[in-house]
Design an enzyme around this catalytic site. Structure first.
Site, PDB file in Angstrom:
ATOM      1  CG  LEU A  91     132.853  62.171  38.593  1.00  0.00           C
ATOM      2  CD1 LEU A  91     132.209  60.791  38.637  1.00  0.00           C
ATOM      3  CD2 LEU A  91     134.089  62.145  37.693  1.00  0.00           C
ATOM      4  CG  ASP A  92     131.912  67.493  33.733  1.00  0.00           C
ATOM      5  OD1 ASP A  92     132.315  68.248  34.638  1.00  0.00           O
ATOM      6  OD2 ASP A  92     132.500  67.331  32.646  1.00  0.00           O
ATOM      7  CE  LYS A  93     121.781  67.847  35.048  1.00  0.00           C
ATOM      8  NZ  LYS A  93     120.935  69.024  34.799  1.00  0.00           N
TER       9      LYS A  93
ATOM     10  CG  HIS B 241     133.924  70.931  31.703  1.00  0.00           C
ATOM     11  ND1 HIS B 241     133.095  70.176  32.494  1.00  0.00           N
ATOM     12  CD2 HIS B 241     133.235  72.063  31.415  1.00  0.00           C
ATOM     13  CE1 HIS B 241     131.956  70.838  32.689  1.00  0.00           C
ATOM     14  NE2 HIS B 241     132.017  71.980  32.066  1.00  0.00           N
TER      15      HIS B 241
ATOM     16  CE  LYS C  47     132.086  66.007  29.582  1.00  0.00           C
ATOM     17  NZ  LYS C  47     131.084  66.608  30.453  1.00  0.00           N
TER      18      LYS C  47
END
Ligand code: URA
Length: 238
Positions: free
Chosen positions: A102-104, A187, A190
């Site tokens: 998962l992204d930061k 990503h 997004k």
């Protein structure tokens, strides 16, 4: 399996620490005191007792975390805190790793395990395991976006995404949506919204295959999967 390995795997310290414990004569196997670290046991058959308590060996650990923002989905990093840093020491003994990333700045469901086979099955692009995200999006998400995502949208690098299910929970200048995708490009959520001219301002994963984020877990908290959840995951075919 050697008795010192079993005790180390259960979190009783390094092999050196375990050697010291064995020396004290507090460990018994099938009723007999064992002091030799090289002593071999069969964890399926033998009864190992330490300080009067029976020990149960298990090779795998399965954890569900509600990942907070600001933490990265990796086992180590020189700069940032990782999801492994959020675990209690005893839960790191079996060396769990995050299943996917998962992204930061993404929150929500993250599975951590040392079961490489299960991890591979969940992440394999051939398996198409669905992952559902809740997102807050800047801009009005429309019925046209539902169609576009259903047919596949072209990302900034020319990649055409697989069909995705978009559900609009609240439409407006700040929309709230749920999106289910069956792949895991970098990503991806997004970039899918960027492809239709909108910006994801908050992202949280709520499910992965048959596994749903436990509402009782606060951000940064985690718990072991139940046996039923582990079985569901292992038997899951999308
Ligand atoms: N899609 C993203 O854009 N970010 C994530 O962390 C997961 C899916």
């Amino acid at each position: 399996m050697r008795i010192d390995k079993l005790l180390a795997n259960l979190g009783y310290g390094s092999r050196k620490d375990v050697k010291k414990i064995l020396k004290t004569g507090k460990v018994s196997v099938n009723g007999g005191i064992v002091k030799d670290p090289k002593f071999h046991i069969n964890p399926d058959i033998d009864t190992v007792v330490l300080n009067g308590e029976e020990l149960h060996y298990r090779p795998f650990i399965y954890l569900m975390m509600n990942k907070p923002q600001g933490v990265i989905s990796a086992t180590e990093d020189l700069r940032d805190q990782t999801v492994i840093d959020l675990l209690a020491i005893e839960d790191t003994v079996l060396k769990p790793f995050p299943v996917g990333r998962l992204d930061k700045d993404t929150e929500g469901l993250l599975l951590l395990t040392n079961d490489g086979l299960l991890s591979h099955q969940l992440l394999s692009p051939k398996k198409h395991v669905p992952k559902t995200y809740y997102a807050v999006v800047k801009g009005e998400v429309t019925a046209q976006d539902i169609l576009t995502f259903k047919n596949g949208v072209t990302l900034d690098d020319g990649y055409q995404t697989k069909p995705a299910i978009l559900n609009i929970l609240k439409s407006g200048l700040r929309s709230e949506i749920e999106l289910t995708i069956t792949e895991g490009k970098f990503h991806q959520v997004k970039r899918m919204f960027a492809a239709v001219g909108k910006k994801v301002v908050y992202l949280k994963r709520v499910s992965m295959g048959p596994l749903y984020l436990d509402d009782d877990l606060a951000l940064g908290e985690y718990r072991e999967l139940t046996e039923a959840e582990v079985t569901l995951l292992k038997e899951y075919t999308p």
